[in-house]
Design a protein around this motif. Structure first.
Motif, short mmCIF file in Angstrom:
data_model
loop_
_atom_site.label_atom_id
_atom_site.label_comp_id
_atom_site.label_asym_id
_atom_site.label_seq_id
_atom_site.Cartn_x
_atom_site.Cartn_y
_atom_site.Cartn_z
N SER A 132 0.85 -1.18 0.00
CA SER A 132 0.00 0.00 0.00
C SER A 132 0.89 1.23 0.00
O SER A 132 2.03 1.18 0.47
N THR A 133 0.39 2.32 -0.54
CA THR A 133 1.17 3.56 -0.54
C THR A 133 0.87 4.43 0.65
O THR A 133 1.45 5.50 0.80
N THR A 134 -0.03 4.00 1.52
CA THR A 134 -0.37 4.77 2.72
C THR A 134 -0.16 3.89 3.94
O THR A 134 -0.69 2.78 4.01
N HIS A 135 0.62 4.40 4.88
CA HIS A 135 0.96 3.63 6.07
C HIS A 135 0.98 4.54 7.29
O HIS A 135 0.91 5.76 7.17
N VAL A 136 1.10 3.92 8.46
CA VAL A 136 1.20 4.68 9.70
C VAL A 136 2.49 4.30 10.39
O VAL A 136 3.03 3.20 10.20
N ALA A 137 3.02 5.23 11.18
CA ALA A 137 4.23 4.96 11.94
C ALA A 137 3.99 3.79 12.88
O ALA A 137 2.93 3.68 13.50
N GLY A 138 4.98 2.90 12.96
CA GLY A 138 4.84 1.74 13.81
C GLY A 138 4.13 0.57 13.14
O GLY A 138 4.04 -0.52 13.72
N GLY A 139 3.61 0.79 11.91
CA GLY A 139 2.93 -0.27 11.20
C GLY A 139 3.90 -1.11 10.38
O GLY A 139 5.12 -0.99 10.51
N GLY B 251 8.34 6.19 15.56
CA GLY B 251 8.47 7.64 15.53
C GLY B 251 8.61 8.23 14.13
O GLY B 251 8.99 9.40 13.99
N LEU B 252 8.31 7.44 13.10
CA LEU B 252 8.46 7.93 11.73
C LEU B 252 7.50 9.10 11.47
O LEU B 252 6.31 9.01 11.78
N SER B 253 8.02 10.18 10.93
CA SER B 253 7.22 11.38 10.73
C SER B 253 6.17 11.18 9.65
O SER B 253 6.32 10.35 8.75
N THR B 254 5.10 11.95 9.73
CA THR B 254 4.07 11.90 8.70
C THR B 254 4.61 12.58 7.44
O THR B 254 5.51 13.42 7.49
N GLY B 255 4.09 12.18 6.30
CA GLY B 255 4.51 12.77 5.03
C GLY B 255 5.12 11.73 4.10
O GLY B 255 4.94 10.53 4.28
N ALA B 256 5.85 12.21 3.10
CA ALA B 256 6.38 11.35 2.05
C ALA B 256 7.65 10.64 2.50
O ALA B 256 8.53 11.25 3.13
N HIS B 257 7.75 9.36 2.17
CA HIS B 257 8.94 8.55 2.47
C HIS B 257 9.20 7.63 1.29
O HIS B 257 8.37 7.52 0.37
N THR B 258 10.34 6.95 1.34
CA THR B 258 10.73 6.05 0.25
C THR B 258 11.30 4.76 0.81
O THR B 258 12.12 4.79 1.74
N THR C 191 3.43 7.10 1.74
CA THR C 191 3.10 8.22 2.61
C THR C 191 2.73 7.70 4.00
O THR C 191 1.99 6.73 4.14
N VAL C 192 3.27 8.37 5.00
CA VAL C 192 2.90 8.06 6.39
C VAL C 192 1.87 9.09 6.82
O VAL C 192 2.09 10.30 6.73
N VAL C 193 0.72 8.61 7.23
CA VAL C 193 -0.36 9.48 7.67
C VAL C 193 -0.50 9.39 9.18
O VAL C 193 0.02 8.47 9.82
N GLU C 194 -1.23 10.36 9.74
CA GLU C 194 -1.45 10.35 11.18
C GLU C 194 -2.20 9.08 11.58
O GLU C 194 -3.11 8.64 10.88
N VAL D 206 -10.02 -4.10 26.66
CA VAL D 206 -9.82 -3.41 25.40
C VAL D 206 -8.95 -2.18 25.63
O VAL D 206 -9.02 -1.56 26.69
N THR D 207 -8.09 -1.85 24.66
CA THR D 207 -7.29 -0.64 24.73
C THR D 207 -7.32 0.08 23.39
O THR D 207 -7.38 -0.56 22.34
N ALA D 208 -7.30 1.40 23.44
CA ALA D 208 -7.25 2.21 22.23
C ALA D 208 -5.83 2.71 22.03
O ALA D 208 -5.00 2.67 22.95
N ASN D 209 -5.53 3.19 20.83
CA ASN D 209 -4.16 3.58 20.50
C ASN D 209 -3.85 5.03 20.83
O ASN D 209 -2.75 5.50 20.55
N LYS D 210 -4.80 5.75 21.41
CA LYS D 210 -4.56 7.15 21.76
C LYS D 210 -5.08 7.42 23.17
O LYS D 210 -6.04 6.79 23.62
N PRO D 211 -4.47 8.38 23.86
CA PRO D 211 -4.96 8.74 25.19
C PRO D 211 -6.22 9.59 25.11
O PRO D 211 -6.53 10.17 24.06
N GLY D 212 -6.94 9.69 26.23
CA GLY D 212 -8.12 10.54 26.31
C GLY D 212 -9.33 10.00 25.61
O GLY D 212 -10.28 10.75 25.33
#
Length: 588
Positions: free
Chosen positions: A311-318, A375-382, A408-411, A436-442
């Motif tokens: 896929s061309t769209t991914h998330v950090a840590g994936g 910790g990979l930043s969002t945006g374009a990568h190769t 691309t790494v998206v939020e 159950v746990t979610a991936n974000k606080p709050g």
């Protein structure tokens, strides 16, 4: 084309006269044969010196530009004065009687006769090494091919020469690049680029080198190019791609690959150089057509490799998966390194493994999955795919020559990092608690328990005690996570609710005088569940007494000298039946 060579360590110091060629010195080419789908890497440790040649095919009379870097001084001579000297011989011969057969020059060149050596200076050219580097030239005599046709080995030797005596010398090395000096009628064509992928943003063209493609009588020659003897189609239009050599018949050209992604399959192909054409006027039907002068179809092999990501769209840590095709070398598959943004994947603790190296099959195919840094930043990568590497031994020198796969790494979207579940087998009367746990606080979590997929009234907390209505039905929990306007929902696996278990806490017990004519009684005992239906059955010597089914029993003559007890049976809807038998007593 620039050719680089890296040496191996030799086994001993080179003699002062440099009379022994290092035939055993292994060569590690930094830029391998162009038609090989390989990419060099920088080795860690060992001898890291390399020599760069301006080309590997020349005419008699041409000048070869050479340079070197990474040369190390032998530690045993580091405190001595002077500079180390690198010698070069042609085909390992001394030429002592006639001197060095070529002409050496350039800023680092020094006259061998000025060196304080005892072995003479007639057989080699010398270059002074300053700060591990040198620059120079070697000019081939115009008459060279008359007596020495074909391939020439240049022996670069170091380990004993210095500008002073005693003085600094190099760590012993031997580097033996070869060049070809072309005969007047010898034509040469080579695809010098490495990674080729039709339709990609890069690697979408061939770099091709031609030498000695002169017209009859001399002069520049027009050359048309095809692939696999078929027209090259660029943006839907057949393109003959006409190029013209210089007066010597030489040229370095870029030939665009077909723009359709699937136009060339992974594997071997042929670039056809067609001479004797006016180029571009009319597409020829015969690849060997003559139009004035000599004509011919000269093939040059090259390889196409393909690499695709999941896929061309991914998330950090994936994770990111890549499929490879066409990555072969002599004898079968090869090692392919994967880099992130042209650098090795970092070692990061969030992932237990990193996949920097793929070994393809004999057919050149392979698949790998890499873990993206958390910790990979969002945006374009190769993702860079480099073939022919040692994999993991160091940072490759030429990531720009790899196949580059953009993504691309998206939020990170709101999601459950752990799917809803609850432990154990659901059972009537037993509390089930959702985990159950979610991936974000709050995040706000809400719950809804389901009976056979239907919401259970007022069952909206994180835990639930199954009732008799749930027995033998399925139980699951649906969890909704909310963060601002983001909402995500997931449901646990549905599992069948088992019947509840009634446990005896205190055994049934009888009371009274066990004598014929007297009435004895029993207690039901204590049980783990309330609201039970209780039944009694009195027993004589372990067998049921007909009609004796109450909490009390009047002893009769048939009971005399027999053992009498009572079995208490309890039940409740949604639970398994349980019983307790009081201790037997002998009747007088």
């Amino acid at each position: 084309m620039t050719i680089q060579y890296r040496p191996a360590r030799t086994r001993g110091l080179i003699g002062a006269a440099l009379g022994v060629a290092l035939a055993a010195a292994a060569l590690v080419p930094l830029s391998p044969p162009a038609q090989a789908l390989v990419t060099p890497v920088v080795t860690n440790g060992g001898v890291n010196a390399k020599i760069t040649l301006s080309d590997d095919h020349f005419h008699p009379g041409d000048t070869i530009t050479i340079s070197g870097e990474g040369f190390a001084t032998d530690p045993g001579t580091a405190a001595l004065p002077g500079n180390p000297v690198l010698a070069v011989k042609v085909n390992g011969d001394d030429f002592a009687a006639t001197g060095f057969p070529w002409v050496a020059g350039g800023p680092s060149n020094i006259d061998p006769s000025t060196l304080p050596t005892s072995g003479g200076s007639g057989g080699y050219a010398a270059f002074e090494i300053v700060n591990g580097e040198f620059d120079g030239t070697l000019t081939i005599p115009a008459s060279w091919n008359a007596d020495n046709p074909g391939t020439v080995v240049l022996n670069f030797l170091g380990g004993s020469l210095s500008t002073t005596s005693p003085g600094k010398v190099l760590t012993p090395i031997g580097i033996q690049p070869s060049v070809t000096v072309l005969r007047p009628d010898e034509r040469f064509i080579e695809v010098t680029s490495i990674a080729h992928t039709p339709g990609s943003n890069n690697n979408k063209s061939l770099a091709v080198k031609v030498r000695n493609f002169k017209r009859n009588g001399g002069g520049a020659q027009k050359i048309a190019f095809k692939i696999d003897s078929a027209d090259i189609v660029v943006d839907g239009v057949a393109d003959l791609q006409c190029k013209q050599t210089d007066a010597e018949g030489d040229g370095d050209f870029v030939i665009q690959l077909p723009t359709q992604v699937d136009s060339l399959t992974a594997g071997g192909h042929t670039l056809n150089a067609l001479v004797g054409t006016d180029c571009g006027a009319v597409l020829p039907s015969d690849p060997g057509f003559p139009v004035g002068g000599w004509a011919g179809n000269f093939p040059a092999p090259f390889k196409v490799a393909t690499a695709t990501i999941s896929s061309t769209t991914h998330v950090a840590g994936g994770t990111l998966s890549v499929d490879l095709a066409g990555y072969t070398k002599a004898g079968g598959g090869q090692k392919v390194a994967l880099l992130l943004d042209a650098a090795p994947f970092p070692n990061y603790s969030s992932s237990p493994t990193i996949e920097p190296c793929v070994v393809t099959s004999v057919a050149g195919d392979g698949t790998a999955t890499v873990n993206l840094p958390a910790g990979l930043s969002t945006g374009a990568h190769t993702l860079n795919v480099l073939a022919g590497t040692a994999c993991g031994s160091g940072i490759p020198e030429a990531p720009s020559r790899s196949i580059a796969l953009p993504f691309t790494v998206v939020e990170q979207p709101l999601a459950f990092s752990k799917a809803p579940t609850y432990a154990g087998t659901p059972r009537v009367g037993v509390r089930s608690t959702s985990s159950v746990t979610a991936n974000k606080p709050g995040v706000t979590l809400t719950y809804q328990w389901l009976r056979s997929g239907v919401a259970i009234t007022n069952a909206k907390s994180s835990s639930y005690v199954a009732t008799a209505a749930d027995a033998k039905k399925t139980l699951s929990v649906r969890v909704t996570a909310t963060l601002g306007e983001d909402v995500v929902q997931a449901t646990s696996v549905a599992r069948t609710v088992a019947l509840g278990v009634i446990s005896n806490k205190t055994r049934a017990a009888t009371s009274g005088t066990f004598k014929v004519g007297r009435t004895v009684k029993t207690t039901a005992g204590r049980w783990s569940v309330a609201g039970l239906t209780v039944k009694y059955q009195w027993l004589r010597n372990g067998k049921a007494i007909k009609g004796a089914t109450k909490a009390s029993y009047k002893l009769v003559r048939a009971d005399r000298s027999r053992s009498v007890s009572v079995k208490v049976t309890v039940s409740r809807t949604g639970y398994t039946t349980a019983s307790s038998t009081a201790a037997a007593k002998k009747v007088k």
